[in-house]
Motif scaffolding. Structure first.
Motif, PDB file in Angstrom:
ATOM      1  N   GLY A   1      38.148  79.327  45.159  1.00  0.00           N
ATOM      2  CA  GLY A   1      39.371  78.561  45.427  1.00  0.00           C
ATOM      3  C   GLY A   1      40.392  79.280  46.299  1.00  0.00           C
ATOM      4  N   GLN A   2      39.989  80.435  46.879  1.00  0.00           N
ATOM      5  CA  GLN A   2      40.946  81.236  47.645  1.00  0.00           C
ATOM      6  C   GLN A   2      41.149  80.699  49.075  1.00  0.00           C
ATOM      7  OE1 GLN A   2      39.304  85.183  47.308  1.00  0.00           O
ATOM      8  NE2 GLN A   2      41.229  86.157  47.885  1.00  0.00           N
ATOM      9  N   LEU A   3      40.105  80.076  49.609  1.00  0.00           N
ATOM     10  CA  LEU A   3      40.119  79.643  51.016  1.00  0.00           C
ATOM     11  C   LEU A   3      39.566  78.225  51.101  1.00  0.00           C
ATOM     12  CD1 LEU A   3      38.258  82.794  52.372  1.00  0.00           C
ATOM     13  CD2 LEU A   3      40.681  82.326  52.775  1.00  0.00           C
ATOM     14  N   GLY A   4      39.870  77.553  52.208  1.00  0.00           N
ATOM     15  CA  GLY A   4      39.315  76.214  52.374  1.00  0.00           C
ATOM     16  C   GLY A   4      39.410  75.783  53.823  1.00  0.00           C
ATOM     17  N   GLU A   5      39.119  74.510  54.037  1.00  0.00           N
ATOM     18  CA  GLU A   5      39.136  73.974  55.404  1.00  0.00           C
ATOM     19  C   GLU A   5      40.522  73.428  55.695  1.00  0.00           C
ATOM     20  OE1 GLU A   5      35.965  71.209  56.101  1.00  0.00           O
ATOM     21  OE2 GLU A   5      36.270  71.221  58.269  1.00  0.00           O
ATOM     22  N   ASN A   6      41.163  74.002  56.697  1.00  0.00           N
ATOM     23  CA  ASN A   6      42.572  73.709  56.927  1.00  0.00           C
ATOM     24  C   ASN A   6      42.822  73.409  58.397  1.00  0.00           C
ATOM     25  OD1 ASN A   6      45.225  73.473  56.270  1.00  0.00           O
ATOM     26  ND2 ASN A   6      45.613  75.656  55.936  1.00  0.00           N
ATOM     27  N   HIS A   7      42.113  72.419  58.934  1.00  0.00           N
ATOM     28  CA  HIS A   7      42.271  72.073  60.345  1.00  0.00           C
ATOM     29  C   HIS A   7      43.375  71.034  60.520  1.00  0.00           C
ATOM     30  CE1 HIS A   7      37.821  73.321  60.683  1.00  0.00           C
ATOM     31  NE2 HIS A   7      38.524  74.212  61.331  1.00  0.00           N
ATOM     32  N   ASP A   8      44.088  71.138  61.625  1.00  0.00           N
ATOM     33  CA  ASP A   8      45.120  70.150  61.919  1.00  0.00           C
ATOM     34  C   ASP A   8      45.131  69.898  63.427  1.00  0.00           C
ATOM     35  OD1 ASP A   8      47.209  68.448  61.823  1.00  0.00           O
ATOM     36  OD2 ASP A   8      48.750  70.006  61.649  1.00  0.00           O
ATOM     37  N   PRO A   9      44.656  68.786  63.917  1.00  0.00           N
ATOM     38  CA  PRO A   9      44.189  67.632  63.153  1.00  0.00           C
ATOM     39  C   PRO A   9      42.804  67.888  62.555  1.00  0.00           C
ATOM     40  CG  PRO A   9      43.856  67.259  65.503  1.00  0.00           C
ATOM     41  CD  PRO A   9      44.574  68.571  65.386  1.00  0.00           C
ATOM     42  N   GLU A  10      42.481  67.142  61.526  1.00  0.00           N
ATOM     43  CA  GLU A  10      41.162  67.239  60.889  1.00  0.00           C
ATOM     44  C   GLU A  10      40.261  66.149  61.461  1.00  0.00           C
ATOM     45  OE1 GLU A  10      38.441  68.666  59.717  1.00  0.00           O
ATOM     46  OE2 GLU A  10      39.865  69.706  58.421  1.00  0.00           O
ATOM     47  N   THR A  11      39.027  66.542  61.775  1.00  0.00           N
ATOM     48  CA  THR A  11      38.095  65.546  62.311  1.00  0.00           C
ATOM     49  C   THR A  11      36.809  65.481  61.500  1.00  0.00           C
ATOM     50  OG1 THR A  11      37.169  67.216  63.796  1.00  0.00           O
ATOM     51  CG2 THR A  11      38.889  65.807  64.709  1.00  0.00           C
ATOM     52  N   HIS A  12      36.653  66.369  60.518  1.00  0.00           N
ATOM     53  CA  HIS A  12      35.381  66.447  59.793  1.00  0.00           C
ATOM     54  C   HIS A  12      35.340  65.453  58.628  1.00  0.00           C
ATOM     55  CE1 HIS A  12      35.409  70.569  61.741  1.00  0.00           C
ATOM     56  NE2 HIS A  12      34.352  69.950  62.241  1.00  0.00           N
ATOM     57  N   LEU A  13      34.132  64.940  58.379  1.00  0.00           N
ATOM     58  CA  LEU A  13      34.004  63.816  57.443  1.00  0.00           C
ATOM     59  C   LEU A  13      34.468  64.148  56.015  1.00  0.00           C
ATOM     60  CD1 LEU A  13      33.022  60.940  56.798  1.00  0.00           C
ATOM     61  CD2 LEU A  13      30.772  61.929  56.300  1.00  0.00           C
ATOM     62  N   ILE A  14      34.047  65.294  55.487  1.00  0.00           N
ATOM     63  CA  ILE A  14      34.336  65.530  54.059  1.00  0.00           C
ATOM     64  C   ILE A  14      35.843  65.649  53.791  1.00  0.00           C
ATOM     65  CG2 ILE A  14      33.974  67.144  52.119  1.00  0.00           C
ATOM     66  CD1 ILE A  14      31.014  67.275  53.061  1.00  0.00           C
ATOM     67  N   PRO A  15      36.595  66.490  54.537  1.00  0.00           N
ATOM     68  CA  PRO A  15      38.045  66.486  54.293  1.00  0.00           C
ATOM     69  C   PRO A  15      38.697  65.129  54.558  1.00  0.00           C
ATOM     70  CG  PRO A  15      37.457  67.995  56.102  1.00  0.00           C
ATOM     71  CD  PRO A  15      36.186  67.563  55.461  1.00  0.00           C
ATOM     72  N   LEU A  16      38.218  64.404  55.564  1.00  0.00           N
ATOM     73  CA  LEU A  16      38.824  63.085  55.825  1.00  0.00           C
ATOM     74  C   LEU A  16      38.566  62.129  54.661  1.00  0.00           C
ATOM     75  CD1 LEU A  16      38.037  62.553  59.638  1.00  0.00           C
ATOM     76  CD2 LEU A  16      40.250  63.104  58.583  1.00  0.00           C
ATOM     77  N   THR A  17      37.386  62.234  54.060  1.00  0.00           N
ATOM     78  CA  THR A  17      37.073  61.363  52.911  1.00  0.00           C
ATOM     79  C   THR A  17      37.971  61.749  51.722  1.00  0.00           C
ATOM     80  OG1 THR A  17      34.803  61.316  53.730  1.00  0.00           O
ATOM     81  CG2 THR A  17      35.157  60.457  51.527  1.00  0.00           C
ATOM     82  N   ILE A  18      38.184  63.055  51.578  1.00  0.00           N
ATOM     83  CA  ILE A  18      39.073  63.513  50.495  1.00  0.00           C
ATOM     84  C   ILE A  18      40.509  63.033  50.742  1.00  0.00           C
ATOM     85  CG2 ILE A  18      40.138  65.629  49.561  1.00  0.00           C
ATOM     86  CD1 ILE A  18      37.316  66.913  49.710  1.00  0.00           C
TER      87      ILE A  18
END
Ligand SMILES: NC(=O)c1ccc[n+]([C@@H]2O[C@H](COP(=O)([O-])OP(=O)(O)OC[C@H]3O[C@@H](n4cnc5c(N)ncnc54)[C@H](O)[C@@H]3O)[C@@H](O)[C@H]2O)c1
Length: 338
Positions: A187-204
């Motif tokens: 839980g220390q790191l994660g996907e933090n793109h801005d803008p986000e284009t990837h399916l899994i974070p967008l679904t979340i």
């Protein structure tokens, strides 16, 4: 007399782009393995707070003086080049930005590494170099067919590595990631793109009430009609970088490897998994296919297993979505957003 063995100093690795998504997870894996990840990042898309495992230098890979200084101070035994721009759509509307960073500046970086005597390089390539493929799964001998300036830059740099290998003795690993996904299991790191284009974070995000998820194409020749991709957990990808470095530093031959699981999941599978893990509904907007999107992209990962013993440990869809969900939930709760 008992002879005391000298303590060996830890190996340093130059991690260019180590403030980004895959680079920060890899830094953690390197650090757990006793290495020192020395991060060079200009923070154009990275996050300073993701650099937690070693020294940080803010600047560009094209800054030869800075790269030389890092090498003088740390004597890195290898380098990993994550740094680059990675938005496929943007690369089509602004290709010069991509050729500048992913080709010109990246070649400049490579030249400086060679000038410093650093000859072991791991490079973030991409399955996008394969384009549309009839035959699934895709192995490393499949024809390449880049469909965007982004994919062209990745393929071009792969070729630079090859020619530098034969001319200058550079030894490299060209790692062709399929879909990087998930978050650090601690839980220390994660996907933090801005803008986000990837399916899994967008679904979340959609599950969290931040707008409906757009699904492009429901009439593909797949069991549920939505497109299929191969998702590899970012910690598994990070592990492949560690294994590649060990291989190169031990004198192994240069490598070109697909990093995927060999199992595909559809967009609908991802939506279902996010709903199961979160207990929430994902609002969706179903629309037509997007030009250039392949029906299915799935890796044949056997070469990575054979040459590196690389076997994904965290890449079941449940674990990928579970770790990603936990990280996003914590981030948004901390940000006061949900
Ligand atoms: N995320 C994926 O699914 C995926 C798939 C295939 C390939 N890749 C490639 O893997 C690499 C890492 O991807 P990511 O998702 O972690 O991207 P990211 O944007 O999170 O990380 C890239 C990092 O590089 C830094 N950077 C960019 N240009 C730089 C420069 N000139 N000098 C110094 N730092 C610079 C950015 O600030 C960022 O921290 C990229 O090269 C990307 O093309 C990613």
């Amino acid at each position: 007399m008992v002879k005391m063995s000298q303590p060996t100093s830890p190996i340093s690795v130059l991690v260019a782009g180590g403030a980004g998504y895959i680079g920060s997870h890899t830094s953690k894996v390197l650090s757990k393995a006793g290495m020192i990840p020395v991060v060079l990042d200009n923070l154009c898309t990275g996050n300073r707070d993701a650099v937690q495992f070693g020294p940080f230098y803010e600047g560009s890979i094209a800054d030869a003086a800075l790269v030389r200084r890092i090498q003088t101070e740390h004597n890195c035994a290898g380098a990993i080049l994550f740094a680059g721009h990675a938005y496929v759509g943007e690369s089509t509307s602004n290709p010069r930005k991509y050729f500048r960073n992913n080709v010109t500046d990246s070649v400049e970086f490579l030249n400086t590494l060679l000038d410093c005597g650093l000859r072991n390089v791991v490079f973030s390539s991409s399955c996008s170099i394969y384009g549309l493929q009839e035959k699934i799964p895709i192995n490393e001998e499949s024809t390449t067919n880049p469909l965007s300036p982004y994919a062209e830059t990745k393929l071009f740099f792969e070729k630079v590595l090859k020619w530098y290998g034969s001319a200058y003795g550079l030894r490299y690993a060209r790692l062709r990631y399929f879909n990087a996904s998930g978050a650090d299991p601690d839980g220390q790191l994660g996907e933090n793109h801005d803008p986000e284009t990837h399916l899994i974070p967008l679904t979340i995000y959609a599950a969290m009430g931040k707008g409906a998820l757009s699904v492009f194409g429901t009439d593909y020749p797949t069991p549920d009609g939505t497109a299929i991709r191969d998702y590899a957990h970012v910690t598994d990808l990070a592990d492949a970088h560690l294994k590649s470095l060990h291989h190169l530093m031990a004198g192994g031959d240069s490598l070109t490897l697909n990093l995927g699981t060999g199992t595909g999941h559809s967009v609908q599978d991802v939506i279902d998994a996010v709903e199961r893990v979160s207990g929430l509904t994902v609002p969706t907007k179903y629309g037509p296919r997007r030009e250039g999107d392949a029906p299915a992209l799935v890796a044949d990962p056997r070469r990575a297993l054979e040459l590196l013993g690389w076997k994904p440990q965290h890449s079941s869809l449940e674990t990928i979505v579970g770790t990603a969900w936990n990280w996003h939930k914590r981030k948004h709760v901390q940000g006061g957003e949900i």
